[in-house]
Design an enzyme around this catalytic site. Structure first.
Site, short mmCIF file in Angstrom:
data_model
loop_
_atom_site.label_atom_id
_atom_site.label_comp_id
_atom_site.label_asym_id
_atom_site.label_seq_id
_atom_site.Cartn_x
_atom_site.Cartn_y
_atom_site.Cartn_z
N HIS A 85 0.84 -1.20 0.00
CA HIS A 85 0.00 0.00 0.00
C HIS A 85 0.87 1.25 0.00
O HIS A 85 0.63 2.19 -0.77
CB HIS A 85 -0.91 -0.03 1.24
N GLU A 86 1.89 1.26 0.84
CA GLU A 86 2.77 2.43 0.91
C GLU A 86 3.57 2.61 -0.39
O GLU A 86 3.77 3.73 -0.86
CB GLU A 86 3.71 2.32 2.10
#
Length: 287
Positions: A130-131
């Protein structure tokens, strides 16, 4: 966020900053605020990532000091087709993470000790994917710059409430109070609206990078529950950075509304489960 949207947001933040400068010093105050805002925007572009990492006392790690964590990030970066970001750990029991940096070539990811200790390797991969999606989409510039400018607007608004010197003009005292109160609220609303949309996009992009949306769905559920029981004092002291994290670090229980920095976790999990259904056999185990 693309370059045009980034420019529009910075222009809006600058306008708010100038308005507060006008309250304090009239036209000259607005002009001074403009030059300060321009310098601040330039400084934030080059240094806001370092400021945020320093703010949370993040320490850089490598495959010698944190082999599992760094190894996961390295594999995910290869999956995403982006350079390996610098990896940091924040000594904090609250499970959370964020990405920062002006572009994929100058990016960093940070995870708390609480996150690394609590999650399985698959769940950690889901979170870090996600990051990395934020980095790949170049969201990280807008995240760090808005955090810097919004914090400055809040400080200047407090200054204007006590030292506003233009109260006999342009609406007098009521106008001074209104703008000083509404300016930081407007800055916060811009952050919040962008953050909610960006989080959904990063969830979807992270699912593609990791290969299994259910890893992130499981992680979000566990992180959300644990974060409510573990305060993040650094985030409480710097609320303008709350939108950068994967889960709201301020322990808010707000729903998916105008004043939430993040989408409701349940909504994010539901969206990830729908993605998992469409991916079907493409979902693969970690490692």
């Amino acid at each position: 966020m693309n370059t045009v949207k980034t420019g529009m947001l910075l222009a809006a933040m600058t306008a708010l900053f100038m308005g507060l400068g006008f309250l304090i010093g009239g036209p000259k105050g607005a002009m001074i605020a403009f030059f300060i805002a321009a310098a601040m925007n330039l400084f934030a572009y080059w240094n806001s990532d370092k400021m945020v990492l320093r703010m949370y006392k993040a320490r850089q790690v490598d495959e010698t000091t944190a082999p599992n964590y760094v190894g996961i990030v390295r594999q995910l970066a290869q999956n995403a087709g982006i350079p390996m970001p610098a990896t940091y750990i924040i000594d904090n029991p609250q499970p959370n993470a964020f990405a920062t940096g002006r572009d994929p070539e100058h990016a960093a990811v940070a995870a708390t000790t609480g996150l690394i200790k609590m999650l399985t390797p698959e769940e950690l991969a889901g979170v870090m994917a996600h990051e990395l999606s934020h980095i790949k989409n170049r969201d990280t510039l807008i995240m760090t710059v808005t955090a810097t400018i919004a914090g400055a607007i809040s400080m200047l608004a407090n200054f204007a409430l006590f030292f506003g010197g233009n109260r006999n003009n342009a609406g007098g005292l009521i106008g001074t109070l209104a703008l000083a109160i509404l300016a930081p609220m407007a800055a916060a609303l811009v952050q919040m609206a962008i953050s909610r949309t960006r989080e959904y996009s990063a969830d979807a992009g992270g699912a593609e990078i990791s290969g299994n949306p259910l890893w992130l769905a499981s992680a979000l559920q566990r992180i959300d529950e644990a974060a409510r029981r573990a305060p993040n004092e650094a985030a409480e002291a710097n609320p303008a950075t709350a939108h950068m994290f994967i889960i709201n670090p301020l322990n808010g229980r707000g729903r998916d509304n105008l004043f939430s920095t993040h989408p409701a976790t349940g909504n994010r999990i539901d969206a990830l489960r729908r993605i998992a259904e469409t991916m079907g056999s493409r979902s693969r185990p970690w490692g």
